[in-house]
Design a protein around this motif. Sequence first.
Motif, PDB file in Angstrom:
ATOM      1  N   ASP A  28     -84.362  80.352   6.203  1.00  0.00           N
ATOM      2  CA  ASP A  28     -84.857  79.608   7.509  1.00  0.00           C
ATOM      3  C   ASP A  28     -85.387  78.227   6.915  1.00  0.00           C
ATOM      4  OD1 ASP A  28     -87.226  80.799   6.431  1.00  0.00           O
ATOM      5  OD2 ASP A  28     -88.234  80.470   8.018  1.00  0.00           O
ATOM      6  N   HIS A  29     -85.226  77.984   5.568  1.00  0.00           N
ATOM      7  CA  HIS A  29     -85.730  76.659   4.955  1.00  0.00           C
ATOM      8  C   HIS A  29     -84.516  75.951   4.460  1.00  0.00           C
ATOM      9  CE1 HIS A  29     -89.985  77.151   5.615  1.00  0.00           C
ATOM     10  NE2 HIS A  29     -89.755  78.401   5.797  1.00  0.00           N
ATOM     11  N   ASP A  54     -94.183  77.202   3.267  1.00  0.00           N
ATOM     12  CA  ASP A  54     -94.774  78.465   3.637  1.00  0.00           C
ATOM     13  C   ASP A  54     -95.957  78.967   2.958  1.00  0.00           C
ATOM     14  OD1 ASP A  54     -92.787  78.524   6.001  1.00  0.00           O
ATOM     15  OD2 ASP A  54     -91.966  80.294   5.227  1.00  0.00           O
ATOM     16  N   HIS A  90     -94.077  75.771  10.288  1.00  0.00           N
ATOM     17  CA  HIS A  90     -93.793  76.852  11.661  1.00  0.00           C
ATOM     18  C   HIS A  90     -94.886  76.716  12.548  1.00  0.00           C
ATOM     19  CE1 HIS A  90     -90.610  78.989   9.400  1.00  0.00           C
ATOM     20  NE2 HIS A  90     -91.310  79.203   8.520  1.00  0.00           N
ATOM     21  N   HIS A 103     -88.797  76.466  -0.681  1.00  0.00           N
ATOM     22  CA  HIS A 103     -88.536  77.847  -1.225  1.00  0.00           C
ATOM     23  C   HIS A 103     -87.315  78.197  -0.817  1.00  0.00           C
ATOM     24  CE1 HIS A 103     -90.431  78.597   2.299  1.00  0.00           C
ATOM     25  NE2 HIS A 103     -90.030  79.915   2.360  1.00  0.00           N
TER      26      HIS A 103
HETATM   27 ZN   LIG Z   1     -90.536  80.156   6.594  1.00  0.00          ZN
END
Ligand SMILES: [Zn+2]
Length: 266
Positions: free
Chosen positions: A120-121, A212, A258, A116
């Motif tokens: 942070d990805h 996620d 994560h 996505h």
């Molecule tokens: Zn994330």
Amino acid sequence: MSLTYRVGPLTVIAVEDAAGPFFEPRSAAFPTATPRQWAEADAFDPDALTGEGEWLLRFRSYCVRIGDGPAILIDAGIGPAGSLAADWAPVPGRLPEALAEAGVAPTDVSAIVLTHLHNDHMGWAVPRDSPFTEARVVVQQSDVDAYAASREWAGQYDLLIEPLRAAGRLEVLDGDRVLAPGVRVVPTPGHTPGHQSVWVEAGDESLLVTGDLLVHAIQVLHPDLAYSSDMDPAGARASRLRMVEQVTSRGATMAVSHLGMPFVPH
Ligand SMILES: [Zn+2]
């Protein structure tokens, strides 16, 4: 640190870009979680705890490879100093170095799947910051649409989507796609509209890279629990329950960005 997991002829390498505390108390991330559920999650994944009892996130990518052939990178971390995640994530990440330690050179990476478009990805996929100059970048149409429509995320659109498109390196999917033998992208919407996960499959062995779809062990144990950052909580819950059921029925392993543990055995 890198760790590997074998699925038939495929090697899945867990690569850590960074680690750092969540930006708010973890109870705010899972407001309906009970103390008993937290205790179960902490026992299951103790490496996801800070010294203060809060959530310590890993920012982890997964690299899939057959032998020393082309590599497919799933997610691209928080990126270097000054990246789009810099206002909250512990930049700089060290994904390129961690990949090199695992024997993967930047030019080995033929594709980057972004589960996505949260910042942070995607850090090391942003052309301005990316050493992966040969890689096509694979995203879902509905995430591109959501980002095109959002002024809040204009930076991501301008720095990621547009330059990749101009370079002919943006591959936009609308649904499932087999990227390479044994590597299959599937839509898992909810966290974002175009969230996608990746099955790594060989014979009756399989592993799901979740992105996620799940973010904490508390959701591995209780997939009905909503995460506060899901854009569509009901849709995310439906995707989570559907995929966790498939993981269970297939006896699959999960790889969750994560979590403290890089691979969740079943
Ligand atoms: Zn994330």
